[in-house]
Scaffold this motif. Structure first.
Motif, short mmCIF file in Angstrom:
data_model
loop_
_atom_site.label_atom_id
_atom_site.label_comp_id
_atom_site.label_asym_id
_atom_site.label_seq_id
_atom_site.Cartn_x
_atom_site.Cartn_y
_atom_site.Cartn_z
N LYS A 1 31.96 27.04 61.79
CA LYS A 1 31.86 26.11 62.91
C LYS A 1 30.43 26.10 63.48
O LYS A 1 29.82 27.15 63.67
N ILE A 2 29.93 24.90 63.75
CA ILE A 2 28.66 24.74 64.47
C ILE A 2 28.93 24.44 65.94
O ILE A 2 28.35 25.03 66.83
N LEU A 3 29.85 23.52 66.18
CA LEU A 3 30.28 23.17 67.52
C LEU A 3 31.80 23.16 67.56
O LEU A 3 32.45 22.78 66.58
N ALA A 4 32.36 23.56 68.69
CA ALA A 4 33.82 23.57 68.83
C ALA A 4 34.19 23.26 70.28
O ALA A 4 33.54 23.77 71.21
N LEU A 5 35.18 22.43 70.46
CA LEU A 5 35.67 22.08 71.79
C LEU A 5 37.18 21.95 71.73
O LEU A 5 37.72 21.19 70.90
N THR B 1 36.06 20.28 66.00
CA THR B 1 34.94 21.07 65.47
C THR B 1 34.01 20.22 64.60
O THR B 1 34.42 19.25 63.98
N ILE B 2 32.76 20.64 64.58
CA ILE B 2 31.78 20.17 63.61
C ILE B 2 31.37 21.38 62.81
O ILE B 2 30.96 22.39 63.37
N ARG B 3 31.50 21.29 61.49
CA ARG B 3 31.26 22.45 60.64
C ARG B 3 30.01 22.27 59.79
O ARG B 3 29.45 21.17 59.70
N LEU B 4 29.58 23.36 59.17
CA LEU B 4 28.26 23.44 58.56
C LEU B 4 28.04 22.47 57.41
O LEU B 4 27.01 21.81 57.32
N LEU B 5 29.00 22.34 56.50
CA LEU B 5 28.81 21.54 55.29
C LEU B 5 29.33 20.13 55.51
O LEU B 5 30.54 19.91 55.60
N PRO B 6 28.44 19.14 55.60
CA PRO B 6 28.86 17.76 55.92
C PRO B 6 29.36 16.99 54.70
O PRO B 6 28.86 15.92 54.36
N LEU B 7 30.35 17.54 54.02
CA LEU B 7 30.84 16.94 52.78
C LEU B 7 32.28 16.47 52.89
O LEU B 7 32.95 16.29 51.88
N VAL C 1 48.52 18.29 66.30
CA VAL C 1 47.29 18.40 65.51
C VAL C 1 46.53 19.62 66.00
O VAL C 1 46.07 19.67 67.14
N ARG C 2 46.41 20.62 65.14
CA ARG C 2 45.75 21.86 65.54
C ARG C 2 44.23 21.73 65.54
O ARG C 2 43.56 22.30 66.39
N GLU C 3 43.69 20.99 64.56
CA GLU C 3 42.23 20.88 64.49
C GLU C 3 41.82 19.54 63.91
O GLU C 3 42.43 19.04 62.97
N PHE C 4 40.78 18.98 64.50
CA PHE C 4 40.12 17.76 63.99
C PHE C 4 38.71 18.19 63.61
O PHE C 4 37.89 18.48 64.48
N ALA C 5 38.44 18.26 62.31
CA ALA C 5 37.18 18.84 61.84
C ALA C 5 36.35 17.83 61.06
O ALA C 5 36.88 17.10 60.22
#
Length: 420
Positions: A43-47, A55-61, A33-37
């Motif tokens: 990106k707002i936060l990335a670890l 990641t947590i990204r800008l548009l919460p949709l 799994v390359r990314e769990f978004a």
């Protein structure tokens, strides 16, 4: 502000658990799994932890789980391409630089002749002295390009390498976790708030209703309808609804005495367009806290709402509902605002219903949705071989475009409905 927070928490939780299902079953199948978004866009936060970027990204949709090999993300080195490599102590490539200019003095430059970073895991080419060299590539080698790091995905870690059942389960697990989440929310409501006893006790009689005219009062305990004993409120309402406008005899217990009433229901049209009887009484049952009953309550509510949403979908297909009746993010936000006024348990119930709705919507056999992908797996199982990736990708792309158009239409309907 409270509504905004409630909306973000509810919608974020639903998306998180949906993607968690994909993530856990992908990992269980051995898929990288390359990314769990959570969210889309910048990106707002990335670890990064191990091979996965969270990641947590800008548009919460919404959100996504990006699996290796599932989106044509494999790295390919074409003949003649100049790359830089760093070797470990065993002369195995552990870092690959695709940039033309690399300042690291330990980098060896190779003009690629042949390379396979998926199955055979090697790079062969000419070094700076013109010698033909060949190096094995580590299974965990990192590719650097334009400031981005990508861990290579050996074929056995890619989505397409897994058996059909494992791939299907990794996709199905997303909607499945939405149903599981709904069950646990209903279970929590039962444990913390209590479970309606479902006893047929009238809590309120609406003025100018058939029940009011007949002399019925709050606190009346329904014992029989037309001589048929009833034990639950559901049994009582089912009989009243099916009676239409025909007069019924109600026997109730009031203050220890049995009293009989003759009531002629009004007829109303329900959501399904059916005419049903209604006598004008309200129900606010007492609550009880029982762990075993709470478990049954969670399962029953999950089943009931799943059935109800499928019924509403059927009405949409048959034309009893139109597209104007659908709600998007704006409509969900407004509904959350209204539900929040009734307290935290109403919000929890709303979140559970939304979770079931999200699970069902994703299971619809439409391109770009989980159900659409499962449909392609079904074709693969019937044909004995997968559908061409290019053709499948084109179908999903068209599906995404159509879904975006639908989302815009639904959102515009919501804006007109609530703000104009």
């Amino acid at each position: 502000m409270e509504t905004v927070i409630a909306f973000i928490i509810i919608f974020g939780s639903l998306v998180f658990f949906h993607e968690l299902g994909h993530f856990l079953f992908a990992k269980k199948a051995g898929i990288m799994v390359r990314e769990f978004a959570i969210g889309f866009g910048p990106k707002i936060l990335a670890l990064r932890k191990n091979e996965t970027l969270y990641t947590i990204r800008l548009l919460p949709l919404g959100g996504y789980v990006r699996m290796a090999g599932d989106d044509f993300d494999t790295v390919e080195l074409q003949p003649g391409y100049r790359v830089g490599v760093i070797l470990n102590n065993e002369d195995v490539v552990e870092k690959i630089y695709l940039n033309r200019e690399v300042s690291n003095p330990n980098v060896l430059f190779i003009e690629t002749e042949k390379a396979d970073l998926s199955k055979a895991l090697f790079i062969e080419g000419y070094d700076e002295d013109g010698n033909l060299v060949k190096y094995n590539v580590s299974r965990n080698a990192i590719v650097y390009e334009k400031g981005q790091e990508t861990i290579i995905a050996p074929y056995d870690r890619q989505f397409d390498s897994k058996p059909l059942g494992s791939r299907a389960m990794a996709i199905f697990a997303g909607p499945l976790f939405n149903f599981i989440l709904a069950f646990f929310i209903f279970l929590a409501i039962g444990l913390l708030h209590g479970i309606p006893t479902n006893e047929p006790i009238i809590s309120e009689v609406i003025s100018d209703s058939p029940a009011y005219s007949a002399g019925m009062e709050p606190g009346d305990f329904i014992k029989e309808v037309d001589g048929v004993p009833v034990k639950t409120w559901t049994e009582f309402t089912d009989i009243v609804k099916s009676s239409g406008s025909e007069k019924i005899q109600l026997k109730v217990e009031r203050g220890g005495d049995l009293v009989t009433f003759a009531v002629t229901p009004n007829t109303v049209v329900n959501e399904a367009g059916e005419k049903v009887g209604q006598i004008g009484v309200m129900y606010d049952p007492p609550l009880e806290k029982n762990p075993m009953k709470a478990f049954a309550f969670g399962a029953e509510q999950t089943y009931t709402w799943t059935k109800r949403i499928f019924e509403l979908l059927g009405m949409l297909v048959t034309g009893k509902f139109t597209i104007e009746a659908l709600s998007g993010p704006v409509g969900i936000y407004k509904a959350t605002e209204e539900v929040a006024q009734f307290g935290v348990f109403s919000l929890m119930n709303w979140a559970a219903v939304l979770s079931i709705n999200l699970g069902i919507m994703n299971l619809l056999p439409l391109p770009a949705l989980d159900g659409g992908r499962l449909l392609f797996f079904l074709f693969e199982g019937l044909r004995g071989k997968p559908v061409d990736k290019q053709k499948e990708g084109m179908v999903h792309f068209v599906g995404i475009m159509l879904l975006m158009v639908l989302m815009l239409v639904v959102t515009w309907n919501d804006i007109q409905r609530f703000f104009f």
